[in-house]
Scaffold this motif. Structure first.
Motif, PDB file in Angstrom:
ATOM      1  N   ALA A   4    -133.688  56.800 -26.778  1.00  0.00           N
ATOM      2  CA  ALA A   4    -134.232  57.349 -25.540  1.00  0.00           C
ATOM      3  C   ALA A   4    -135.741  57.541 -25.681  1.00  0.00           C
ATOM      4  CB  ALA A   4    -133.541  58.673 -25.211  1.00  0.00           C
ATOM      5  N   TYR A   5    -136.152  57.991 -26.849  1.00  0.00           N
ATOM      6  CA  TYR A   5    -137.576  58.186 -27.140  1.00  0.00           C
ATOM      7  C   TYR A   5    -138.299  56.846 -27.034  1.00  0.00           C
ATOM      8  CZ  TYR A   5    -141.657  59.843 -29.855  1.00  0.00           C
ATOM      9  OH  TYR A   5    -142.919  60.187 -30.285  1.00  0.00           O
ATOM     10  N   LEU A   6    -137.699  55.840 -27.677  1.00  0.00           N
ATOM     11  CA  LEU A   6    -138.295  54.508 -27.674  1.00  0.00           C
ATOM     12  C   LEU A   6    -138.399  53.975 -26.240  1.00  0.00           C
ATOM     13  CD1 LEU A   6    -139.230  51.915 -29.113  1.00  0.00           C
ATOM     14  CD2 LEU A   6    -136.834  51.331 -29.452  1.00  0.00           C
ATOM     15  N   ALA A   7    -137.361  54.197 -25.451  1.00  0.00           N
ATOM     16  CA  ALA A   7    -137.364  53.712 -24.070  1.00  0.00           C
ATOM     17  C   ALA A   7    -138.496  54.355 -23.276  1.00  0.00           C
ATOM     18  CB  ALA A   7    -136.012  54.011 -23.408  1.00  0.00           C
ATOM     19  N   ALA A   8    -138.724  55.649 -23.495  1.00  0.00           N
ATOM     20  CA  ALA A   8    -139.801  56.346 -22.789  1.00  0.00           C
ATOM     21  C   ALA A   8    -141.161  55.792 -23.213  1.00  0.00           C
ATOM     22  CB  ALA A   8    -139.716  57.849 -23.061  1.00  0.00           C
TER      23      ALA A   8
ATOM     24  N   GLU B  84    -123.905  56.218 -22.578  1.00  0.00           N
ATOM     25  CA  GLU B  84    -125.197  56.281 -23.274  1.00  0.00           C
ATOM     26  C   GLU B  84    -126.027  55.002 -23.101  1.00  0.00           C
ATOM     27  OE1 GLU B  84    -125.025  57.547 -27.385  1.00  0.00           O
ATOM     28  OE2 GLU B  84    -126.561  56.092 -27.916  1.00  0.00           O
ATOM     29  N   ARG B  85    -125.383  53.858 -23.318  1.00  0.00           N
ATOM     30  CA  ARG B  85    -126.151  52.608 -23.276  1.00  0.00           C
ATOM     31  C   ARG B  85    -126.768  52.384 -21.905  1.00  0.00           C
ATOM     32  NH1 ARG B  85    -122.313  48.380 -26.437  1.00  0.00           N
ATOM     33  NH2 ARG B  85    -120.732  49.663 -25.488  1.00  0.00           N
ATOM     34  N   GLU B  86    -125.979  52.618 -20.867  1.00  0.00           N
ATOM     35  CA  GLU B  86    -126.474  52.414 -19.511  1.00  0.00           C
ATOM     36  C   GLU B  86    -127.568  53.429 -19.174  1.00  0.00           C
ATOM     37  OE1 GLU B  86    -123.328  52.769 -20.421  1.00  0.00           O
ATOM     38  OE2 GLU B  86    -122.381  50.849 -19.959  1.00  0.00           O
ATOM     39  N   VAL B  87    -127.349  54.680 -19.610  1.00  0.00           N
ATOM     40  CA  VAL B  87    -128.323  55.735 -19.315  1.00  0.00           C
ATOM     41  C   VAL B  87    -129.649  55.434 -20.007  1.00  0.00           C
ATOM     42  CG1 VAL B  87    -128.845  58.184 -19.720  1.00  0.00           C
ATOM     43  CG2 VAL B  87    -126.585  57.517 -18.882  1.00  0.00           C
ATOM     44  N   VAL B  88    -129.587  55.043 -21.278  1.00  0.00           N
ATOM     45  CA  VAL B  88    -130.826  54.772 -22.022  1.00  0.00           C
ATOM     46  C   VAL B  88    -131.532  53.541 -21.442  1.00  0.00           C
ATOM     47  CG1 VAL B  88    -131.756  54.082 -24.275  1.00  0.00           C
ATOM     48  CG2 VAL B  88    -130.073  55.929 -24.130  1.00  0.00           C
ATOM     49  N   ALA B  89    -130.753  52.544 -21.064  1.00  0.00           N
ATOM     50  CA  ALA B  89    -131.359  51.328 -20.497  1.00  0.00           C
ATOM     51  C   ALA B  89    -132.109  51.628 -19.204  1.00  0.00           C
ATOM     52  CB  ALA B  89    -130.277  50.283 -20.249  1.00  0.00           C
ATOM     53  N   ALA B  90    -131.645  52.647 -18.485  1.00  0.00           N
ATOM     54  CA  ALA B  90    -132.270  52.963 -17.195  1.00  0.00           C
ATOM     55  C   ALA B  90    -133.480  53.878 -17.325  1.00  0.00           C
ATOM     56  CB  ALA B  90    -131.224  53.610 -16.276  1.00  0.00           C
ATOM     57  N   ILE B  91    -133.725  54.403 -18.514  1.00  0.00           N
ATOM     58  CA  ILE B  91    -134.794  55.403 -18.682  1.00  0.00           C
ATOM     59  C   ILE B  91    -136.171  54.879 -18.238  1.00  0.00           C
ATOM     60  CG2 ILE B  91    -136.142  56.662 -20.431  1.00  0.00           C
ATOM     61  CD1 ILE B  91    -133.484  57.293 -21.842  1.00  0.00           C
ATOM     62  N   PRO B  92    -136.610  53.692 -18.687  1.00  0.00           N
ATOM     63  CA  PRO B  92    -137.960  53.257 -18.269  1.00  0.00           C
ATOM     64  C   PRO B  92    -138.119  53.227 -16.751  1.00  0.00           C
ATOM     65  CG  PRO B  92    -137.146  51.876 -20.050  1.00  0.00           C
ATOM     66  CD  PRO B  92    -135.999  52.739 -19.620  1.00  0.00           C
ATOM     67  N   GLN B  93    -137.139  52.652 -16.079  1.00  0.00           N
ATOM     68  CA  GLN B  93    -137.218  52.556 -14.623  1.00  0.00           C
ATOM     69  C   GLN B  93    -137.209  53.946 -13.976  1.00  0.00           C
ATOM     70  OE1 GLN B  93    -137.926  50.018 -12.815  1.00  0.00           O
ATOM     71  NE2 GLN B  93    -137.786  51.272 -10.949  1.00  0.00           N
ATOM     72  N   LEU B  95    -138.187  56.782 -15.286  1.00  0.00           N
ATOM     73  CA  LEU B  95    -139.456  57.482 -15.551  1.00  0.00           C
ATOM     74  C   LEU B  95    -140.551  56.963 -14.630  1.00  0.00           C
ATOM     75  CD1 LEU B  95    -139.349  57.659 -19.465  1.00  0.00           C
ATOM     76  CD2 LEU B  95    -139.101  59.573 -17.869  1.00  0.00           C
ATOM     77  N   LYS B  96    -140.561  55.651 -14.418  1.00  0.00           N
ATOM     78  CA  LYS B  96    -141.566  55.072 -13.503  1.00  0.00           C
ATOM     79  C   LYS B  96    -141.328  55.566 -12.087  1.00  0.00           C
ATOM     80  CE  LYS B  96    -142.544  50.963 -16.189  1.00  0.00           C
ATOM     81  NZ  LYS B  96    -142.093  49.621 -16.499  1.00  0.00           N
ATOM     82  N   GLN B  97    -140.058  55.562 -11.706  1.00  0.00           N
ATOM     83  CA  GLN B  97    -139.706  55.994 -10.349  1.00  0.00           C
ATOM     84  C   GLN B  97    -140.163  57.425 -10.079  1.00  0.00           C
ATOM     85  OE1 GLN B  97    -135.479  55.414  -9.545  1.00  0.00           O
ATOM     86  NE2 GLN B  97    -135.486  57.193  -8.189  1.00  0.00           N
ATOM     87  N   HIS B  98    -140.027  58.274 -11.092  1.00  0.00           N
ATOM     88  CA  HIS B  98    -140.417  59.684 -10.914  1.00  0.00           C
ATOM     89  C   HIS B  98    -141.870  59.940 -11.309  1.00  0.00           C
ATOM     90  CE1 HIS B  98    -136.458  61.295  -9.848  1.00  0.00           C
ATOM     91  NE2 HIS B  98    -135.939  60.450 -10.737  1.00  0.00           N
ATOM     92  N   LYS B  99    -142.594  58.865 -11.675  1.00  0.00           N
ATOM     93  CA  LYS B  99    -144.009  58.974 -12.069  1.00  0.00           C
ATOM     94  C   LYS B  99    -144.192  60.014 -13.175  1.00  0.00           C
ATOM     95  CE  LYS B  99    -146.081  57.482  -7.694  1.00  0.00           C
ATOM     96  NZ  LYS B  99    -144.895  56.971  -7.026  1.00  0.00           N
ATOM     97  N   ALA B 100    -143.309  59.956 -14.155  1.00  0.00           N
ATOM     98  CA  ALA B 100    -143.363  60.930 -15.251  1.00  0.00           C
ATOM     99  C   ALA B 100    -144.532  60.630 -16.193  1.00  0.00           C
ATOM    100  CB  ALA B 100    -142.062  60.906 -16.034  1.00  0.00           C
ATOM    101  N   ASP B 101    -145.183  61.686 -16.668  1.00  0.00           N
ATOM    102  CA  ASP B 101    -146.270  61.555 -17.648  1.00  0.00           C
ATOM    103  C   ASP B 101    -145.781  61.894 -19.050  1.00  0.00           C
ATOM    104  OD1 ASP B 101    -148.602  61.199 -15.732  1.00  0.00           O
ATOM    105  OD2 ASP B 101    -147.710  63.064 -14.992  1.00  0.00           O
TER     106      ASP B 101
END
Lengths: 470, 109
Positions: A4-8, B84-93, B95-101
């Motif tokens: 998860a860290y890596l993905a971020a 887990e796999r699906e949740v982690v795979a979706a993290i980048p998108q 984070l971008k969607q929510h404009k997370a810093d």
């Protein structure tokens, strides 16, 4: 968490991990392995599940939060340039037997026992037993993200004391654990589970596996060295090193399992289908199945000449071995317990017209546990607020698990009857079974057919004859 | 006493190049972060009292940076659960969607 860290970070977002003290070493080792040598971590000082609310809140306010703020503001550090990895045929050490042992022990490349020095000639002899290219990648293994190549299987097979003719089986074993479905990366989780290799087919006899008395003891070369191989391979190629501060966080852990070989004559002789057919393969194949084992039952003795009397203690001891840890199967929607029966026990069922499916259905129908027991136990393990109903609401388990609001309602311990596996092995003259419980979705059973080289018979004939037991 | 010399090969294997996160290697400078205008995402393993921990963190952050924004863990799902796999795979998108810093990721323990 590291993924998860890596993905971020890959999304360009500054990540900070929150980790309890005892897991800092594992986090750093995993971070380094996946290309994040300077993982930003805010440390929780202590054991979260032990600390009371007052201590927990104080630690978060006074220790974790200030570290979190520091880590957020920290600049990204330059990664240190690491020395290039050796090439497969590079000689990395020259010396006497003792020198080689020390070199490998110091680098955590052994399992604590002496290894057979992996010389080029020994590795090349293994490679003769496959038609595959030594550079072929069978999978990428986490947590260290190394390539499991045919070559690396041969090297670790040599080290484990395998015979060259076991090589086709070793390749099938690695193919199985490299399947993402197996989730080998979680073999370093705190329950400390171990993989179990099950071999079903003609090669059991050809390669002299022990499938009778003492089948699960260290002793037989085939069973023992293949079991040892997998643990070495996990250590060296997956990077699951069981030493403080490394990637393996098994709290106590277990020792490696020797490979379990099915008694083919017994199972087919009573009219049952062998395990490899249960797994969807042909009777003519030799098939390797690998699954996790997190708990092993005591010996289950079962007497009498009827299935009902046989099941009296098979059922109850099987159930107590699953115990409250069953909650984890519900959380992850996977639970694949294995029942290993000696042939004489199985024969009572077969003689009375029972199939493996009927035994599975009996166990599924009989084994129940109060929902509240599992919910309470998960609290002890780590959960903040989990209820069995949560897994139903998430669609992970069927609605029958939330059929009432009674917290003490009895729910099935096994998720599906067909997920209970049955293998025949052990002393054919004694009425004993054992249960081997897998660790939910970590190490679900994965099977691969063993592929022999075109020159198999010729190669086998040229293999050094096995010593006769005197 | 050893009487034979051995020449041995490496028992490990090379790292998979495809998995190395080149995007997080050192070269990419990041602008100084003003937390008062930042969005902080909380990702959780749904265990080890992370909910209680994040409540404390959010309360303290809000006290110091009144305009800070949060994305709660339920927006992502359990990063250590059955999906887990699906949740982690979706993290980048996500984070971008929510404009997370910033992404706070817990809890290992």
């Amino acid at each position: 968490m590291s993924r998860a860290y890596l993905a971020a970070e890959q999304a360009g977002v500054r990540a900070v991990a929150v980790t309890a003290t005892a897991f800092m070493g594992m986090q750093r080792a995993t971070g380094k392995a996946i290309g994040l040598p300077d993982l930003r971590i805010a440390e929780y000082p202590g054991v979260i599940t032990i600390d009371g609310e007052e201590t927990f809140d104080r630690n978060v306010r006074e220790r974790v939060f200030p570290e979190l703020m520091e880590r957020i503001r920290e600049p990204v550090k330059a990664a240190a340039k690491e020395a290039a990895d050796p090439q497969p045929r590079d000689i990395i050490c020259r010396g006497g037997f003792d020198d080689i042992q020390e070199h490998f022990h110091r680098r955590l490349w052994t399992d604590g026992l002496p290894i057979v020095p992996p010389t080029l000639d020994r590795v090349e002899r293994f490679l003769e037993f496959t038609d595959r290219d030594p550079g072929e990648v069978l999978g990428v293994l986490l947590p260290e993200m190394r390539e499991a190549t045919v070559w690396s299987v041969a090297v670790n097979g040599v080290m484990a004391g395998c015979r060259p003719e076991y090589f086709p089986i070793l390749l099938a074993v690695v193919e199985a654990v490299a399947d993402p479905e197996f989730r080998l990366l979680h073999a370093g989780a705190t329950p400390g589970w171990e993989p179990l290799v099950i071999v079903s087919g003609d090669l059991v006899r050809t390669l002299n596996f022990n499938y009778q008395a003492g089948a699960m003891r260290v002793g037989s070369q085939a069973n023992t060295s293949i079991g040892r191989f997998l643990r070495l391979f996990m250590r060296n190629v997956a990077g699951l090193r069981s030493f403080p501060g490394q990637t393996d966080k098994g709290t106590l852990g277990m020792t490696f399992n020797v490979a379990l070989a099915e008694n083919d004559e017994a199972v087919t002789g009573m009219g049952w289908q062998p395990f490899r057919v249960d797994r969807g393969f042909s009777k003519e194949d030799t098939v390797v199945t690998v699954q996790s084992v997190v708990a092993i039952s005591p010996p289950i003795y079962s007497g009498g000449d009827t299935p009902e009397t046989q099941l009296e203690f098979i059922t109850s001891i099987f159930g107590t071995t699953c115990g409250p840890w069953t909650f984890s199967g519900l959380v992850y929607g996977n639970w694949h317990p294995l029942l290993v029966m000696s042939p004489v026990v199985a024969k009572v069922f077969a003689d009375n017209g029972w199939t493996k499916d009927r035994i599975r259905q009996h166990l599924y129908d009989s084994l129940k546990i109060p929902a509240s027991t599992m919910e309470r136990y998960f609290w002890h393990v780590a959960a903040s607020r989990w209820k069995v109903k949560d897994a139903v609401d998430e669609g992970t388990i069927p609605a029958l698990y939330a059929a009432s609001d009674d917290p003490d309602r009895l729910v099935p311990m096994c998720l599906k009857a067909e997920w209970i596996n049955i293998v025949l092995a052990g002393d054919p003259g004694r009425n004993q079974s054992r249960a081997y419980i897998n660790n939910h979705e970590h190490g679900v059973p994965v099977s691969r057919r063993v592929v022999l080289p075109a020159r198999w018979k010729e190669l086998l004939a040229s293999a050094q004859p096995q010593a006769r037991i005197i | 006493m050893s009487t034979h010399d051995f020449e041995v090969v490496w028992p490990l294997a090379r790292h998979a190049q495809a998995g190395v996160p080149t995007s997080v290697q050192p070269t990419r400078p990041r602008a100084a972060l003003d937390l008062n205008s930042a969005t902080v995402a909380f990702l959780w393993t749904y265990n080890r009292k992370g909910d209680r921990m994040y409540d404390i963190m959010k309360g303290t952050l809000r006290g110091e940076y009144p305009d800070i924004q949060f994305v709660d863990y339920d927006a992502f799902g359990n990063i250590h659960g059955a999906s887990e796999r699906e949740v982690v795979a979706a993290i980048p998108q996500m984070l971008k969607q929510h404009k997370a810093d910033v992404a706070v990721i817990g809890v290992a323990g």
